[in-house]
Scaffold this active site. Structure first.
Site, PDB file in Angstrom:
ATOM      1  N   GLU A 104       0.697  -1.300  -0.059  1.00 31.20           N
ATOM      2  CA  GLU A 104       0.089  -0.057  -0.585  1.00 31.20           C
ATOM      3  C   GLU A 104       0.955   1.604   0.090  1.00 31.20           C
ATOM      4  O   GLU A 104       2.166   1.160   0.580  1.00 31.20           O
ATOM      5  CB  GLU A 104      -1.117  -0.345   1.275  1.00 31.20           C
ATOM      6  CG  GLU A 104      -1.801   1.147   1.501  1.00 31.20           C
ATOM      7  CD  GLU A 104      -2.662   1.250   0.382  1.00 31.20           C
ATOM      8  OE1 GLU A 104      -2.492   1.614  -1.269  1.00 31.20           O
ATOM      9  OE2 GLU A 104      -3.985   1.697   1.179  1.00 31.20           O
ATOM     10  N   ASP A 105      -0.011   2.393  -0.569  1.00 29.92           N
ATOM     11  CA  ASP A 105       1.636   3.814  -0.471  1.00 29.92           C
ATOM     12  C   ASP A 105       1.307   4.481   0.836  1.00 29.92           C
ATOM     13  O   ASP A 105       2.163   4.513   1.594  1.00 29.92           O
ATOM     14  CB  ASP A 105       0.545   4.199  -1.366  1.00 29.92           C
ATOM     15  CG  ASP A 105      -0.859   5.149  -1.065  1.00 29.92           C
ATOM     16  OD1 ASP A 105      -1.903   4.360  -0.034  1.00 29.92           O
ATOM     17  OD2 ASP A 105      -1.276   5.211  -1.921  1.00 29.92           O
ATOM     18  N   ASP A 108      -3.093   5.535   6.821  1.00 23.32           N
ATOM     19  CA  ASP A 108      -3.704   6.785   7.516  1.00 23.32           C
ATOM     20  C   ASP A 108      -4.331   6.050   8.744  1.00 23.32           C
ATOM     21  O   ASP A 108      -4.830   5.902  10.059  1.00 23.32           O
ATOM     22  CB  ASP A 108      -4.439   7.488   6.428  1.00 23.32           C
ATOM     23  CG  ASP A 108      -4.763   8.842   6.663  1.00 23.32           C
ATOM     24  OD1 ASP A 108      -4.432   9.878   7.153  1.00 23.32           O
ATOM     25  OD2 ASP A 108      -5.689   9.095   6.668  1.00 23.32           O
ATOM     26  N   PHE A 157      -1.437  16.331   4.459  1.00 21.02           N
ATOM     27  CA  PHE A 157      -1.244  15.609   3.349  1.00 21.02           C
ATOM     28  C   PHE A 157      -0.145  15.378   2.260  1.00 21.02           C
ATOM     29  O   PHE A 157       0.329  16.709   1.575  1.00 21.02           O
ATOM     30  CB  PHE A 157      -2.464  16.438   2.317  1.00 21.02           C
ATOM     31  CG  PHE A 157      -2.921  15.102   1.386  1.00 21.02           C
ATOM     32  CD1 PHE A 157      -3.858  14.072   1.578  1.00 21.02           C
ATOM     33  CD2 PHE A 157      -3.347  15.140   0.306  1.00 21.02           C
ATOM     34  CE1 PHE A 157      -4.560  13.641   0.850  1.00 21.02           C
ATOM     35  CE2 PHE A 157      -3.564  14.974  -0.388  1.00 21.02           C
ATOM     36  CZ  PHE A 157      -4.486  13.387  -0.467  1.00 21.02           C
ATOM     37  N   ARG A 170       0.484  11.579  -9.442  1.00 16.39           N
ATOM     38  CA  ARG A 170       1.257  10.436  -9.633  1.00 16.39           C
ATOM     39  C   ARG A 170       2.756  10.508  -9.266  1.00 16.39           C
ATOM     40  O   ARG A 170       3.418   9.252  -9.287  1.00 16.39           O
ATOM     41  CB  ARG A 170       0.316   9.223  -9.590  1.00 16.39           C
ATOM     42  CG  ARG A 170      -1.036   8.952  -9.230  1.00 16.39           C
ATOM     43  CD  ARG A 170      -1.925   8.417  -9.464  1.00 16.39           C
ATOM     44  NE  ARG A 170      -3.175   8.286  -9.534  1.00 16.39           N
ATOM     45  CZ  ARG A 170      -4.131   7.946  -8.017  1.00 16.39           C
ATOM     46  NH1 ARG A 170      -3.050   7.809  -6.641  1.00 16.39           N
ATOM     47  NH2 ARG A 170      -5.018   7.660  -8.030  1.00 16.39           N
TER      48      ARG A 170
HETATM   49  P1  IMP Z   1      -7.024   4.526   5.642  1.00 20.29           P
HETATM   50  O1  IMP Z   1      -7.640   3.669   4.670  1.00 20.29           O
HETATM   51  O2  IMP Z   1      -7.603   5.674   5.561  1.00 20.29           O
HETATM   52  O3  IMP Z   1      -6.052   4.207   6.133  1.00 20.29           O
HETATM   53  O4  IMP Z   1      -6.533   5.236   4.148  1.00 20.29           O
HETATM   54  C1  IMP Z   1      -5.726   4.918   3.126  1.00 20.29           C
HETATM   55  C2  IMP Z   1      -5.493   5.273   1.276  1.00 20.29           C
HETATM   56  O5  IMP Z   1      -6.221   6.629   1.568  1.00 20.29           O
HETATM   57  C3  IMP Z   1      -4.964   5.190   0.925  1.00 20.29           C
HETATM   58  O6  IMP Z   1      -4.297   4.293   0.229  1.00 20.29           O
HETATM   59  C4  IMP Z   1      -4.320   6.761   0.410  1.00 20.29           C
HETATM   60  O7  IMP Z   1      -5.302   6.716  -1.207  1.00 20.29           O
HETATM   61  C5  IMP Z   1      -5.735   7.571   1.009  1.00 20.29           C
HETATM   62  N1  IMP Z   1      -4.335   8.803   1.591  1.00 20.29           N
HETATM   63  C6  IMP Z   1      -4.516   8.863   3.189  1.00 20.29           C
HETATM   64  N2  IMP Z   1      -3.653   9.409   3.000  1.00 20.29           N
HETATM   65  C7  IMP Z   1      -2.934  10.189   2.473  1.00 20.29           C
HETATM   66  C8  IMP Z   1      -2.223  11.278   1.340  1.00 20.29           C
HETATM   67  O8  IMP Z   1      -1.916  12.131   2.647  1.00 20.29           O
HETATM   68  N3  IMP Z   1      -2.377  11.263   0.860  1.00 20.29           N
HETATM   69  C9  IMP Z   1      -2.948  11.127  -0.834  1.00 20.29           C
HETATM   70  N4  IMP Z   1      -3.707  10.130   0.041  1.00 20.29           N
HETATM   71  C10 IMP Z   1      -4.084   9.698   1.341  1.00 20.29           C
HETATM   72 MG    MG Z   2      -4.510   4.305  -1.865  1.00 22.60          MG
END
Ligand code: IMP
Ligand code: MG
Length: 185
Positions: A104-105, A108, A157, A170
């Protein structure tokens, strides 16, 4: 790409440079190569954000493996999670009995990865581990253990190296903090 290019203009600063990314990915590749010796490794890329990290990481793993892709929606074009996670594109192959590494990238809230892990466990994967390029631990809304993480980052962010804002940035080759005026306009 020059720091004066259009993409860089929307950043307040570069957070992680090309060299730091390259070094961290190479280091992680070595660790994974060690940990998955004699396993049936399947690397799963979470589209689209992880795609740049994924393709770099694969080439640092010195093991036989297969790859697969999954797309999940959670964000739309906003910078806050909706809390709703949905499969947009599922894996092409069965994970029964496989050792799955989900790539995963960024983690959050943790909702996306905990949902994916739960699904892959239910499908009978022999093991499911999570690898992320970036981790924002302050934002966690659910307990989640991340097995491999390259960088802990502050609650800002970020874009680049696969990460987007409204599908853009991207292709930026490093990770930068997006100027808040871009999304609070
Ligand atoms: P989670 O389910 O809240 O952990 O969200 C993860 C997803 O939110 C990641 O795969 C990203 O696509 C997006 N995301 C969360 N923070 C950022 C950020 O700072 N920049 C870009 N995408 C983010
Ligand atoms: Mg993502």
């Amino acid at each position: 790409m020059q720091e004066s290019s259009r993409l860089y203009r929307d950043l307040t600063r570069v957070l992680i440079s090309k060299q730091e990314l390259q070094e961290a990915v190479a280091k992680l590749g070595k660790i994974i190569s060690e940990d998955y010796k004699d396993k049936e490794l399947v690397c799963v890329c979470i589209l689209k954000g992880a795609v740049v990290f994924f393709t770099d990481l694969l080439r640092q793993i010195d093991l036989p493996m297969t790859i697969d892709f999954m797309a999940i929606s959670s964000y739309g074009s906003s910078t806050k999670t909706s809390g709703v996670v949905r499969i947009i594109k599922d894996l092409d192959h069965d994970v029964l009995g496989k050792d799955v590494l989900v790539v995963e990238d960024i983690v959050d809230s943790g909702l996306t990865l905990s949902y994916i892990k739960q699904i892959l466990d239910q499908r009978g994967a022999r093991s499911v581990r999570l690898a992320t390029l970036l981790d924002k631990p302050m934002r966690r809304r659910i307990a989640l253990s991340v097995d491999y993480s390259c960088f802990l980052i502050p609650n800002e962010f970020v874009v680049g190296y696969g990460l987007d804002y409204a599908e853009k940035y991207r292709n930026l080759p490093e990770v930068g903090v997006l100027d808040p005026s871009i999304y609070t306009a």
